[in-house]
Scaffold this active site. Structure first.
Site, PDB file in Angstrom:
ATOM      1  N   CYS A   1     -33.620  64.538 -10.649  1.00  0.00           N
ATOM      2  CA  CYS A   1     -33.906  65.437  -9.537  1.00  0.00           C
ATOM      3  C   CYS A   1     -35.275  66.110  -9.665  1.00  0.00           C
ATOM      4  O   CYS A   1     -35.707  66.823  -8.769  1.00  0.00           O
ATOM      5  CB  CYS A   1     -32.817  66.497  -9.423  1.00  0.00           C
ATOM      6  SG  CYS A   1     -31.184  65.807  -9.098  1.00  0.00           S
TER       7      CYS A   1
ATOM      8  N   HIS B   1     -20.845  61.336  -9.073  1.00  0.00           N
ATOM      9  CA  HIS B   1     -21.495  60.095  -9.512  1.00  0.00           C
ATOM     10  C   HIS B   1     -21.934  60.119 -10.982  1.00  0.00           C
ATOM     11  O   HIS B   1     -22.357  59.101 -11.512  1.00  0.00           O
ATOM     12  CB  HIS B   1     -22.673  59.730  -8.610  1.00  0.00           C
ATOM     13  CG  HIS B   1     -23.864  60.616  -8.740  1.00  0.00           C
ATOM     14  ND1 HIS B   1     -24.081  61.697  -7.927  1.00  0.00           N
ATOM     15  CD2 HIS B   1     -24.922  60.569  -9.573  1.00  0.00           C
ATOM     16  CE1 HIS B   1     -25.219  62.273  -8.251  1.00  0.00           C
ATOM     17  NE2 HIS B   1     -25.748  61.617  -9.257  1.00  0.00           N
TER      18      HIS B   1
ATOM     19  N   THR C   1     -18.105  67.733   8.928  1.00  0.00           N
ATOM     20  CA  THR C   1     -16.853  67.012   8.723  1.00  0.00           C
ATOM     21  C   THR C   1     -16.716  66.577   7.270  1.00  0.00           C
ATOM     22  O   THR C   1     -17.658  66.063   6.669  1.00  0.00           O
ATOM     23  CB  THR C   1     -16.806  65.774   9.641  1.00  0.00           C
ATOM     24  OG1 THR C   1     -16.977  66.202  11.001  1.00  0.00           O
ATOM     25  CG2 THR C   1     -15.495  65.035   9.505  1.00  0.00           C
TER      26      THR C   1
END
Length: 377
Positions: free
Chosen positions: A321, A200, A236
């Site tokens: 973050c 991103h 997955t």
């Protein structure tokens, strides 16, 4: 948003990446672990992405793995390498300029018995090479060195660090998130054992981190019994996200030279017009022009960020973050600044869509904010 100047946090998805996501979600819906044709087709998509990434970044395709974010990729890569190291190697070499996700795992590892040595940097954020060479030895488990700092944009010579560390058979992990698509990135030339990228930051989807683990380096899975991705990460695989991220990497790498030249021009445009008292962090000629750390004279960064937001201009006070945890404080202190000065830090960052008009909008707000107010009688 009138002017978006927080590209180091995230940028809009590229149209080609979004289209790739939609098409893949429709066509490759199988689980890559399933043994039927739908599963095989999905797995083939991921294998193709690995080959593309290998060609773009000059690395072996089988070394690429995918995580839910670059932050998770950093954690997994670091811990996987450490699990593969000899038991007597308990020292880790790094600096305080690392991303929050790396600093977090380093603090965890200290509690687990590792000794983390945070090497000194100069006032521009450049690594002290003598200290580095003195620190690395046979007891070193891992060197961790970010390619481009998230707050000031300082570029570390990762290739030199990796080459020196190899004298002692010590692997090096590098967070290369802010380098991809901004400066040339060649994994073979860098000599790293592992590296991490974020989709991103370059116009791909969120929740896709790209990790590279050199197939020639021994590592062990963090999670026992994990079968996905050779044990690197459980769960997955997000096939549409991986395809979309790969398309974003392809576009970003192709645009990198031209985008760099544009960013250098924008950096010069900004620095020539900075109000008196505003000090740029880092040496312009030795850092990424896409990231501009600025120290304000008498206004706290948090206040300036809110004032810019009020005028529909997006900036930050450091990496997203670390919001609420001091933002760029650890990096500023490492560079020798006092904590009260570090609180006056703001960051603006560019991407391929940034214009001089965006910078003028930002400078208008800064000028108006710092200008002395007329006394009211």
């Amino acid at each position: 948003m009138k002017s978006y100047l927080d590209a180091a946090a995230a940028i809009p998805m590229r149209k080609e990446a979004l289209q790739a996501y939609l098409e893949t979600a429709e066509q490759a819906y199988g689980n890559t672990q399933s043994l039927h044709d739908a599963g095989t087709e999905a797995a083939n998509y991921v294998d193709s992405c690995r080959r593309i990434l290998g060609n773009l970044l000059d690395a072996r395709p089988e070394g690429f793995y995918f995580a839910g974010s670059a932050s998770e990729g950093n954690q997994l890569a670091i811990r996987s390498l450490l699990k593969g190291r000899p038991e007597h190697c308990r020292k880790i070499i790094s600096t305080s300029l690392e991303h929050a996700s790396v600093l977090a795992v380093l603090h965890e590892l200290e509690k687990e018995g590792y000794v983390v040595e945070y090497l000194p940097v100069d006032e521009f954020g450049n690594l002290n090479r003598k200290a580095f060479e003195h620190a690395v030895d046979e007891q070193t488990a891992l060197v961790i060195m970010q390619l481009v700092n998230s707050e000031m944009g300082v570029i570390q010579d990762v290739a030199y660090c990796a080459e020196y560390a190899k004298r002692y058979n010590v692997p090096l992990h590098s967070d290369m998130v802010q380098g991809l698509g901004k400066i040339p990135v060649n994994l073979s030339d860098s000599g790293v054992a592992s590296a991490v990228f974020s989709a991103h930051k370059i116009g791909g989807p969120k929740s896709v981190g790209i990790a590279y683990m050199d197939p020639g380096i021994h590592w062990q899975s963090v999670y026992e019994g994990t079968v996905h991705q050779n044990g690197f990460r459980a769960g997955t695989i997000d096939v549409p996200g991986i395809v979309s991220a790969t398309i974003a990497v392809k576009s970003a790498v192709a645009e990198q030279p031209e985008n760099f030249r544009t960013a250098v021009k924008l950096q010069s445009f900004l620095l020539e017009r900075l109000p008196a008292g505003v000090v740029p962090a880092g040496k312009p000629s030795e850092k990424s022009p896409f990231i501009q750390g600025l120290l304000l004279p008498h206004v706290e960064g948090q206040w300036m960020m809110l004032e810019c937001n009020r005028h529909q201009i997006a900036i930050s006070t450091g990496t997203a973050c670390k919001i609420g945890a001091g933002e760029a404080m650890s990096a500023m202190l490492a560079m020798g600044l006092e904590s009260d000065v570090a609180r006056k830090f703001i960051r603006i960052s560019f991407h391929h869509g940034t214009t001089e008009k965006d910078l003028l909008n930002f400078l208008d707000v800064v000028n108006n904010t710092l200008r002395p107010k007329e006394p009211v009688y």
